[in-house]
Scaffold this motif. Structure first.
Motif, PDB file in Angstrom:
ATOM      1  N   ARG A  23       9.350   8.149  15.335  1.00 58.42           N
ATOM      2  CA  ARG A  23      10.061   7.790  16.564  1.00 58.42           C
ATOM      3  C   ARG A  23       9.079   7.390  17.661  1.00 58.42           C
ATOM      4  O   ARG A  23       9.338   6.462  18.440  1.00 58.42           O
ATOM      5  CB  ARG A  23      10.888   8.989  17.016  1.00 58.42           C
ATOM      6  N   GLN A  24       7.923   8.076  17.714  1.00 55.50           N
ATOM      7  CA  GLN A  24       6.927   7.796  18.756  1.00 55.50           C
ATOM      8  C   GLN A  24       6.426   6.358  18.670  1.00 55.50           C
ATOM      9  O   GLN A  24       6.356   5.649  19.678  1.00 55.50           O
ATOM     10  CB  GLN A  24       5.751   8.759  18.626  1.00 55.50           C
ATOM     11  N   CYS A  26       7.882   3.738  17.129  1.00 52.29           N
ATOM     12  CA  CYS A  26       8.971   2.783  17.376  1.00 52.29           C
ATOM     13  C   CYS A  26       9.262   2.658  18.870  1.00 52.29           C
ATOM     14  O   CYS A  26       9.420   1.554  19.394  1.00 52.29           O
ATOM     15  CB  CYS A  26      10.225   3.224  16.616  1.00 52.29           C
ATOM     16  N   GLU A  27       9.313   3.795  19.569  1.00 50.37           N
ATOM     17  CA  GLU A  27       9.556   3.760  21.013  1.00 50.37           C
ATOM     18  C   GLU A  27       8.394   3.106  21.749  1.00 50.37           C
ATOM     19  O   GLU A  27       8.599   2.403  22.750  1.00 50.37           O
ATOM     20  CB  GLU A  27       9.800   5.175  21.534  1.00 50.37           C
ATOM     21  N   SER A  28       7.165   3.325  21.259  1.00 45.47           N
ATOM     22  CA  SER A  28       5.992   2.682  21.864  1.00 45.47           C
ATOM     23  C   SER A  28       6.097   1.165  21.758  1.00 45.47           C
ATOM     24  O   SER A  28       5.813   0.438  22.721  1.00 45.47           O
ATOM     25  CB  SER A  28       4.710   3.167  21.178  1.00 45.47           C
ATOM     26  N   LEU A  29       6.503   0.672  20.586  1.00 46.72           N
ATOM     27  CA  LEU A  29       6.649  -0.771  20.388  1.00 46.72           C
ATOM     28  C   LEU A  29       7.730  -1.354  21.293  1.00 46.72           C
ATOM     29  O   LEU A  29       7.557  -2.431  21.866  1.00 46.72           O
ATOM     30  CB  LEU A  29       6.985  -1.063  18.926  1.00 46.72           C
ATOM     31  N   ILE A  30       8.845  -0.644  21.410  1.00 48.73           N
ATOM     32  CA  ILE A  30       9.938  -1.126  22.260  1.00 48.73           C
ATOM     33  C   ILE A  30       9.481  -1.206  23.717  1.00 48.73           C
ATOM     34  O   ILE A  30       9.734  -2.199  24.412  1.00 48.73           O
ATOM     35  CB  ILE A  30      11.169  -0.206  22.122  1.00 48.73           C
ATOM     36  N   PHE A  78       5.254   3.337  27.464  1.00 43.61           N
ATOM     37  CA  PHE A  78       4.269   3.179  26.393  1.00 43.61           C
ATOM     38  C   PHE A  78       3.136   4.192  26.555  1.00 43.61           C
ATOM     39  O   PHE A  78       2.719   4.845  25.593  1.00 43.61           O
ATOM     40  CB  PHE A  78       3.705   1.762  26.416  1.00 43.61           C
ATOM     41  N   THR A  79       2.668   4.349  27.790  1.00 48.50           N
ATOM     42  CA  THR A  79       1.509   5.217  28.051  1.00 48.50           C
ATOM     43  C   THR A  79       1.798   6.666  27.701  1.00 48.50           C
ATOM     44  O   THR A  79       0.962   7.351  27.100  1.00 48.50           O
ATOM     45  CB  THR A  79       1.103   5.112  29.536  1.00 48.50           C
ATOM     46  N   LYS A  80       2.976   7.167  28.069  1.00 45.02           N
ATOM     47  CA  LYS A  80       3.261   8.585  27.821  1.00 45.02           C
ATOM     48  C   LYS A  80       3.399   8.896  26.335  1.00 45.02           C
ATOM     49  O   LYS A  80       3.241  10.053  25.938  1.00 45.02           O
ATOM     50  CB  LYS A  80       4.505   9.020  28.589  1.00 45.02           C
ATOM     51  N   ARG A  81       3.647   7.863  25.520  1.00 43.57           N
ATOM     52  CA  ARG A  81       3.709   8.081  24.076  1.00 43.57           C
ATOM     53  C   ARG A  81       2.330   7.999  23.440  1.00 43.57           C
ATOM     54  O   ARG A  81       2.148   8.457  22.315  1.00 43.57           O
ATOM     55  CB  ARG A  81       4.683   7.079  23.442  1.00 43.57           C
ATOM     56  N   MET A  82       1.380   7.413  24.156  1.00 42.77           N
ATOM     57  CA  MET A  82      -0.008   7.425  23.705  1.00 42.77           C
ATOM     58  C   MET A  82      -0.730   8.699  24.153  1.00 42.77           C
ATOM     59  O   MET A  82      -1.594   9.213  23.461  1.00 42.77           O
ATOM     60  CB  MET A  82      -0.750   6.198  24.253  1.00 42.77           C
ATOM     61  N   GLU A 198      -2.110   3.461  11.227  1.00 39.51           N
ATOM     62  CA  GLU A 198      -2.182   4.887  10.876  1.00 39.51           C
ATOM     63  C   GLU A 198      -0.865   5.357  10.254  1.00 39.51           C
ATOM     64  O   GLU A 198      -0.869   6.160   9.313  1.00 39.51           O
ATOM     65  CB  GLU A 198      -2.492   5.718  12.130  1.00 39.51           C
ATOM     66  N   GLN A 199       0.248   4.840  10.792  1.00 39.94           N
ATOM     67  CA  GLN A 199       1.558   5.217  10.253  1.00 39.94           C
ATOM     68  C   GLN A 199       1.735   4.697   8.827  1.00 39.94           C
ATOM     69  O   GLN A 199       2.230   5.412   7.948  1.00 39.94           O
ATOM     70  CB  GLN A 199       2.669   4.668  11.142  1.00 39.94           C
ATOM     71  N   ILE A 200       1.330   3.440   8.565  1.00 39.66           N
ATOM     72  CA  ILE A 200       1.439   2.868   7.223  1.00 39.66           C
ATOM     73  C   ILE A 200       0.581   3.656   6.240  1.00 39.66           C
ATOM     74  O   ILE A 200       1.006   3.956   5.116  1.00 39.66           O
ATOM     75  CB  ILE A 200       1.028   1.382   7.242  1.00 39.66           C
TER      76      ILE A 200
END
Length: 254
Positions: A23-24, A26-30, A78-82, A198-200
């Motif tokens: 989820r992190q 996907c939300e970062s990409l959005i 985006f920043t808060k998910r990084m 990293e996810q892949i």
């Protein structure tokens, strides 16, 4: 055009890959896609390009200001998910920028305070936010060498320098190419790319671990755990189920 294509592609990927990625990510990409689209819209409407095709300067100016006041909201998303662990702090900052957007909308209708005051407040809030992100980033980078975090921090550092120059030029009445400031999008996209990689890799490892859990690595046959799982599935099958068990010597050779 580039902002629209790349931004909407990131948003689409974020929604489309929700089952495969965390989820992190996907939300970062959005959030990244929304920021890129909004930044492109702001740069376009802030330039004189649209005046070649339309004389509706009031509408263009309104869209430009709305895009400008919205910029920080997806960027902080985006920043808060990084920066995991600081979601609450960056969430509060998002609310402050959303309040500034609401203040501008109310002021556009009522005109109870000069727009220059709202812009000054927005610039101050942007300066505080950039400072917090850069300081927090350097602290984390000092504790843990992280390539993804380094990319985000590099983008914010260049963004802060260009923003300072842009704001200084704005207040002395000179034009500055704001688009230079948004080179941050390149660094953020790079950071998102690292996170996706990293996810892949993690998904590939999970697939390997799943295979190892149900496969005898020496023979390549299914193991007892796989038999137990198949049996539990067979228990819900209607009709009769039969098993044939064969005990063979030299099984590995066979």
């Amino acid at each position: 055009m580039f902002a629209a294509v790349s931004g909407f592609t990131a948003i689409f990927a974020g929604f489309y890959m929700r089952k495969a990625w965390t989820r992190q990510i996907c939300e970062s990409l959005i959030c990244l896609g929304a920021f890129v689209v909004d930044a492109g819209l702001w740069i376009l409407t802030d330039s004189k390009f649209l005046l070649l095709f339309t004389q509706k300067s009031g509408v263009i100016e309104l869209v430009s200001f709305l895009a400008f006041f919205m910029l920080a909201i997806p960027l902080l998303g985006f920043t808060k998910r990084m920066f995991t662990g600081k979601e609450k702090m960056f969430g509060i900052m998002q609310c402050l920028f959303a309040a500034m957007l609401g203040l501008y909308c109310i002021n556009y209708i009522t005109a109870f305070i000069p727009i220059a005051i709202i812009i000054v407040l927005e610039h101050i809030l942007m300066a505080i936010t950039i400072t917090i992100v850069v300081v927090e980033g350097f602290i984390r980078l000092h504790k843990n060498k992280n390539v993804k975090l380094f990319r985000v921090l590099s983008g914010y550092s260049i963004f802060s320098i260009c923003s300072i120059i842009a704001i200084a030029f704005y207040y002395i009445g000179l034009e500055f190419q704001y688009s230079i400031s948004y080179v941050i999008a390149i660094f953020l996209a790079d950071a998102a790319g690292i996170a996706i990689y990293e996810q892949i890799r993690e998904n590939a490892n999970m697939a390997l671990y799943a295979k190892m859990a149900y496969t005898d690595m020496m023979t390549g046959l299914k193991n007892r755990a796989a038999f137990t799982e198949d049996s539990s599935r067979d228990a819900h099958t209607s009709g009769a189920v039969s098993y044939i068990m064969i005990d063979a010597n030299n099984l590995k050779k066979i």
